[in-house]
Write a protein that holds these residues in place. Structure first.
Motif, PDB file in Angstrom:
ATOM      1  N   LYS A 153       0.872  -1.176   0.000  1.00 39.39           N
ATOM      2  CA  LYS A 153       0.000   0.000   0.000  1.00 39.39           C
ATOM      3  C   LYS A 153       0.905   1.221   0.000  1.00 39.39           C
ATOM      4  N   VAL A 154       0.647   2.149  -0.944  1.00 39.47           N
ATOM      5  CA  VAL A 154       1.548   3.290  -1.116  1.00 39.47           C
ATOM      6  C   VAL A 154       0.764   4.591  -1.257  1.00 39.47           C
ATOM      7  N   VAL A 155       1.489   5.709  -1.103  1.00 40.77           N
ATOM      8  CA  VAL A 155       0.970   7.032  -1.422  1.00 40.77           C
ATOM      9  C   VAL A 155       1.728   7.517  -2.650  1.00 40.77           C
ATOM     10  N   ALA A 156       0.992   7.866  -3.708  1.00 38.24           N
ATOM     11  CA  ALA A 156       1.607   8.360  -4.939  1.00 38.24           C
ATOM     12  C   ALA A 156       1.218   9.812  -5.157  1.00 38.24           C
ATOM     13  N   GLU A 157       2.197  10.637  -5.430  1.00 33.30           N
ATOM     14  CA  GLU A 157       1.917  12.032  -5.796  1.00 33.30           C
ATOM     15  C   GLU A 157       1.625  12.092  -7.295  1.00 33.30           C
ATOM     16  N   ILE A 158       0.559  12.798  -7.663  1.00 37.22           N
ATOM     17  CA  ILE A 158       0.202  12.919  -9.077  1.00 37.22           C
ATOM     18  C   ILE A 158       1.062  14.014  -9.705  1.00 37.22           C
ATOM     19  N   THR A 159       1.813  13.652 -10.747  1.00 36.44           N
ATOM     20  CA  THR A 159       2.656  14.633 -11.444  1.00 36.44           C
ATOM     21  C   THR A 159       2.047  15.062 -12.769  1.00 36.44           C
ATOM     22  N   ASP A 160       1.129  14.257 -13.311  1.00 39.68           N
ATOM     23  CA  ASP A 160       0.465  14.566 -14.575  1.00 39.68           C
ATOM     24  C   ASP A 160      -0.919  13.924 -14.513  1.00 39.68           C
ATOM     25  N   TYR A 161      -1.953  14.719 -14.744  1.00 40.46           N
ATOM     26  CA  TYR A 161      -3.322  14.205 -14.584  1.00 40.46           C
ATOM     27  C   TYR A 161      -3.841  13.476 -15.819  1.00 40.46           C
ATOM     28  N   GLY A 162      -3.050  13.422 -16.886  1.00 33.88           N
ATOM     29  CA  GLY A 162      -3.424  12.654 -18.071  1.00 33.88           C
ATOM     30  C   GLY A 162      -4.428  13.379 -18.941  1.00 33.88           C
ATOM     31  N   LYS A 163      -4.470  12.969 -20.206  1.00 33.30           N
ATOM     32  CA  LYS A 163      -5.435  13.522 -21.151  1.00 33.30           C
ATOM     33  C   LYS A 163      -5.921  12.420 -22.060  1.00 33.30           C
ATOM     34  N   GLY A 164      -7.206  12.495 -22.384  1.00 38.15           N
ATOM     35  CA  GLY A 164      -7.756  11.488 -23.277  1.00 38.15           C
ATOM     36  C   GLY A 164      -7.577  10.101 -22.698  1.00 38.15           C
ATOM     37  N   ARG A 165      -6.905   9.241 -23.472  1.00 35.02           N
ATOM     38  CA  ARG A 165      -6.700   7.861 -23.021  1.00 35.02           C
ATOM     39  C   ARG A 165      -5.420   7.684 -22.212  1.00 35.02           C
ATOM     40  N   LYS A 166      -4.654   8.741 -22.091  1.00 33.89           N
ATOM     41  CA  LYS A 166      -3.405   8.657 -21.335  1.00 33.89           C
ATOM     42  C   LYS A 166      -3.685   8.650 -19.836  1.00 33.89           C
ATOM     43  N   ASN A 167      -3.141   7.664 -19.138  1.00 34.62           N
ATOM     44  CA  ASN A 167      -3.352   7.558 -17.689  1.00 34.62           C
ATOM     45  C   ASN A 167      -2.654   8.693 -16.934  1.00 34.62           C
ATOM     46  N   PRO A 168      -3.188   9.048 -15.779  1.00 29.48           N
ATOM     47  CA  PRO A 168      -2.447   9.977 -14.906  1.00 29.48           C
ATOM     48  C   PRO A 168      -1.100   9.357 -14.549  1.00 29.48           C
ATOM     49  N   GLU A 169      -0.128  10.217 -14.263  1.00 31.03           N
ATOM     50  CA  GLU A 169       1.217   9.746 -13.954  1.00 31.03           C
ATOM     51  C   GLU A 169       1.613  10.254 -12.573  1.00 31.03           C
ATOM     52  N   GLY A 170       2.451   9.496 -11.874  1.00 33.71           N
ATOM     53  CA  GLY A 170       2.846   9.916 -10.541  1.00 33.71           C
ATOM     54  C   GLY A 170       4.158   9.328 -10.094  1.00 33.71           C
ATOM     55  N   LYS A 171       4.513   9.600  -8.823  1.00 36.09           N
ATOM     56  CA  LYS A 171       5.716   9.020  -8.235  1.00 36.09           C
ATOM     57  C   LYS A 171       5.390   8.568  -6.813  1.00 36.09           C
ATOM     58  N   ILE A 172       6.066   7.507  -6.382  1.00 39.05           N
ATOM     59  CA  ILE A 172       5.816   6.949  -5.053  1.00 39.05           C
ATOM     60  C   ILE A 172       6.442   7.863  -3.997  1.00 39.05           C
ATOM     61  N   MET A 173       5.616   8.322  -3.068  1.00 34.11           N
ATOM     62  CA  MET A 173       6.084   9.226  -2.018  1.00 34.11           C
ATOM     63  C   MET A 173       6.251   8.526  -0.672  1.00 34.11           C
ATOM     64  N   GLN A 174       5.403   7.496  -0.424  1.00 31.47           N
ATOM     65  CA  GLN A 174       5.431   6.852   0.900  1.00 31.47           C
ATOM     66  C   GLN A 174       4.950   5.414   0.763  1.00 31.47           C
ATOM     67  N   ILE A 175       5.626   4.518   1.449  1.00 29.82           N
ATOM     68  CA  ILE A 175       5.192   3.119   1.510  1.00 29.82           C
ATOM     69  C   ILE A 175       4.541   2.907   2.875  1.00 29.82           C
ATOM     70  N   LEU A 176       3.268   2.530   2.877  1.00 29.21           N
ATOM     71  CA  LEU A 176       2.527   2.396   4.128  1.00 29.21           C
ATOM     72  C   LEU A 176       2.696   1.023   4.757  1.00 29.21           C
ATOM     73  N   GLY A 177       2.922   0.002   3.929  1.00 31.96           N
ATOM     74  CA  GLY A 177       3.044  -1.358   4.448  1.00 31.96           C
ATOM     75  C   GLY A 177       2.413  -2.338   3.487  1.00 31.96           C
ATOM     76  N   GLU A 178       2.335  -3.586   3.918  1.00 29.24           N
ATOM     77  CA  GLU A 178       1.730  -4.603   3.080  1.00 29.24           C
ATOM     78  C   GLU A 178       0.219  -4.373   2.992  1.00 29.24           C
ATOM     79  N   ALA A 179      -0.320  -4.516   1.793  1.00 30.94           N
ATOM     80  CA  ALA A 179      -1.729  -4.176   1.561  1.00 30.94           C
ATOM     81  C   ALA A 179      -2.686  -5.022   2.392  1.00 30.94           C
ATOM     82  N   ASP A 180      -2.278  -6.264   2.725  1.00 32.06           N
ATOM     83  CA  ASP A 180      -3.199  -7.136   3.471  1.00 32.06           C
ATOM     84  C   ASP A 180      -3.010  -7.041   4.985  1.00 32.06           C
ATOM     85  N   ASP A 181      -2.141  -6.128   5.437  1.00 32.32           N
ATOM     86  CA  ASP A 181      -1.963  -5.903   6.878  1.00 32.32           C
ATOM     87  C   ASP A 181      -3.116  -5.027   7.367  1.00 32.32           C
TER      88      ASP A 181
END
Length: 710
Positions: free
Chosen positions: A178-206
């Motif tokens: 489970k992570v926190v991603a900062e959005i660096t580009d919100y995307g246009k049309g069919r292009k997905n938003p883009e981001g970078k990992i800012m924080q790792i919270l832990g295992e998703a099933d914890d």
């Protein structure tokens, strides 16, 4: 035009009015030019009215019909998992519907410009033409990595795109975290938003990671700033002689706290004694303002938090625990500063006099709801533990009953929902889920706190001092009308006077449905038909309590409005609420009320999400098992079934294999086309747990026939 259909007439008139050569004209002029005969004038009016309601034409103040005006508004966009969305405009009750093809590249939380294009039913419909600013800058989700890039799958189902993470912006994150991603580009049309990992919270099933992710998603702070913690340490000094000076000394008064067994912030204590034929009830509230000074770091932090947040596995306090669990907690055997509301109550439950005072108290005994209930039930073992309090506790139950009877007589509404109690193991996994028990002991404290809140609110209303009230506006007449129509299917009715409804009528309905199969469903629907309570500086009354004056006075440890009005009360008691201070409070209180209401909503939503999560985690352990339940809701896509432990799940209509079922909205039931079998609310059923979805927080059930049952 006589031989045309209604839609054809609409198109002809729409095209005519929107012709570039058209000059705005009145209905009579339109009728003449379009050669509409007198007998068809009524039909022309119908066409014009519908075109107006759809926003396709306009009508001037002089009665001339013309081209539709381009109406632009600015609001905040909320997307939906199915692709469409809504724009909420400040000051407008109705949101604007945005179709999937009209949202453009708008992202959840964006401030957008919208052009209104008509109405979808009764709701305005629009097109997003411009994105003015982005509201969401970070996304919380589960990371999935491939060889050259990664994706974050958002927890929030309203975000319709995964977030693309370039290889160089992944950092140490690995799949399944489970992570926190900062959005660096919100995307246009069919292009997905883009981001970078800012924080790792832990295992998703914890389970702890899952709750932390919910906290961050709702913006609930996880830590106190160091300067706030340091200030809390400095001010949390034992009560001194100087602190006690000038206060009403109630340390000889028999005083108890009554809370849940696991409560740590004990901010209210109660006392009761007889005075002739009357009772003297004391509600003593921790004097938090003695330690949290206005404009201090502690005060700013409390305002930013607004309220303590009670999540399934933790409490996020409004104030540091040094205060909330320490000097501001009314611990037994220790001197504590308090603000007390001491009420004289007669034999009919009327409050015939009161005093509000700064006090010093010393709690004789910490009690819990379970123990007090046992005393009231004459349990010999529990009674033997504190025999000196038995008489007072029984008199407290009598006073509580008097207050409640009087409140019900005036029409106060009591929604007695079975709240969910989640039992966790040491790692945060749910090991049991059951209804939270309400009994005489819990109601006793509720009744006393309500009495104090009303008394304080009425006192300061008549003093005409600046104040923060707790208000609950009258329900919307249209919603109550829809509720009335629905409950008639079950043989119930709501009596209204014009568009007004008295809260007593709502309570009568709740009394009638008590114990019936449809009780839970109608109670919830009734609650949803009402407005949400909120904080305000104008005292407009509390509909649900049928109270003309109401405030929140009794929990300054965990609610900022209580802390704020304690400050006002103390200044008033000390004669310092002069002209300048009145002006000061009149300036700041509207924002305090607004912000506190918003933060309360945030806390409630986060609390609901964690309970939903724990329900899903619990039922994951019981997939394939059978349970008894009751149909709590019927929709076109299936049956909602609530189990005895309060866990609700969906039996999808596609899983009902014995027939093709059609939804009857009027009767709120599913009816088999071939067999005529009807599934309706309140019907008891047996289900098997089919599956769960942690991300969507949903649980799927399947109905069992008699031959399927164990």
């Amino acid at each position: 035009m006589a031989d045309k259909t209604f839609e054809e007439r609409k198109k002809i008139i729409y095209d005519f009015i929107n012709d570039p050569r058209y000059v705005p004209m009145k209905q009579k002029e339109l009728a003449i030019i379009l050669q509409v005969e007198k007998k068809d004038r009524e039909e022309l009016n119908r066409v014009l009215d519908e075109l107006l309601s759809e926003g396709k034409i306009s009508l001037s103040k002089r009665g001339r019909y013309g081209k539709a005006e381009i109406k632009k508004v600015v609001g905040v966009y909320t997307s939906h998992a199915r692709g469409f969305g809504f724009v909420s405009v400040e000051g407008e009750e109705q949101d604007i519907f945005i179709g999937e093809n009209d949202a453009g590249d708008a992202f959840l939380g964006d401030t957008v410009e919208v052009v209104l294009k008509g109405y979808a039913g009764k709701r305005p419909e629009g097109v997003i033409t411009k994105i003015l600013s982005h509201g969401l800058t970070e996304v919380i989700g589960t990371f999935d990595r491939s060889k050259n890039f990664g994706f974050v799958v958002p927890d929030n189902q309203r975000i319709n795109h995964d977030i693309f993470i370039p290889l160089e912006k992944i950092g140490p994150a690995v799949s399944g975290q489970k992570v926190v991603a900062e959005i660096t580009d919100y995307g246009k049309g069919r292009k997905n938003p883009e981001g970078k990992i800012m924080q790792i919270l832990g295992e998703a099933d914890d389970p702890a990671t899952e709750v932390l992710a919910i906290m961050l998603a709702y913006g609930i702070p996880t830590e106190f700033p160091e300067r706030v913690l340091n200030q809390a340490e400095r001010v949390a000094k034992p009560v001194s002689e100087a602190d006690r000076a000038g206060r009403l000394d109630l340390r000889d008064e028999v005083c108890v706290t009554i809370d849940g067994e696991d409560a740590k912030d004990l901010d209210d204590a109660v006392s009761l004694r007889r005075d002739g034929d009357n009772y003297v009830l004391g509600v003593h509230i921790a004097d938090v303002t003695n330690y949290v000074q206005e404009n201090s770091a502690l005060d700013h932090e409390a305002l930013d938090r607004g309220t303590s947040v009670y999540l399934a596995d933790r409490v996020v306090p409004m104030l540091p625990r040094t205060l909330s669990n320490g000097i501001c907690s009314l611990n037994a055997g220790e001197d504590r500063l308090a603000l007390s509301c001491i009420m004289t109550i007669d034999g009919k439950g009327r409050i015939i006099g009161h005093t509000i005072a700064e006090t010093v108290i010393c709690v004789n005994r910490r009690l819990n709801y379970t123990g007090v209930q046992k005393v009231l039930d004459d349990d010999p073992e529990e009674t033997a533990l504190y025999p000196e309090l038995v008489s007072m506790l029984k008199e407290m139950a009598e006073v509580s009953a008097l207050l409640r009877k009087r409140r019900r007589k005036r029409g106060s509404i009591d929604f007695d929902f079975p709240e969910t109690k989640v039992i966790l193991d040491e790692k945060g996994y749910p090991i049991d889920i059951r209804p939270y028990e309400r009994n005489t002991a819990t109601r006793l404290i509720e009744d006393f706190m309500l009495a104090a809140n009303e008394t304080v609110a009425e006192d300061y209303y008549w003093q005409a001092q600046p104040f923060v009230y707790r208000i609950h506006e009258k329900p919307d007449s249209e919603k109550m009308s829809r509720l009335g129509t629905f409950i008639r299917n079950f043989g119930y009715s709501l009596h209204t006077a014009g568009d007004e409804i008295h809260p007593g009528e709502v309570q009568k309905l709740l009394d009638k449905i008590a114990g019936t199969p449809e009780e839970a469903m109608i109670s919830r629907l009734t609650l949803r038909s009402m407005k949400q309570a909120k904080y305000a500086t104008d005292c407009t009354g509390h509909f649900g309590l049928a109270a003309t004056h109401y405030c929140h006075f009794t929990s300054p440890i965990r609610r900022y409005p209580d802390l704020q009005i304690h400050r006002i009360i103390k200044e008033n008691l000390r004669g310092r609420l002069n002209g300048d201070r009145v002006v000061h409070y009149e300036a700041i209180l509207p924002e305090v009320a607004k912000r506190s209401s918003e933060l309360e909503r945030r806390a409630e939503e986060a609390e609901r999400e964690t309970v939903k999560l724990k329900k899903v985690e619990y039922m994951e352990q019981h997939i394939g098992e059978q349970f008894d339940g009751v149909i709590s809701g019927v929709t076109a896509y299936g049956l909602y079934v609530e189990l005895n432990n309060t866990v609700e799940g969906l039996v999808h209509v596609n899983s009902l294999k014995d027939d093709f079922y059609e939804y009857d909205e009027a009767g709120s039931e599913l009816q088999g086309a071939r067999t005529g079998k009807i599934w309706h609310i309140g019907e008891r059923v047996r289900i098997r747990v089919k599956g769960t979805d942690r991300l969507c927080r949903t649980i799927d059930y399947e109905l069992l026939s008699e031959k399927d049952m164990e």
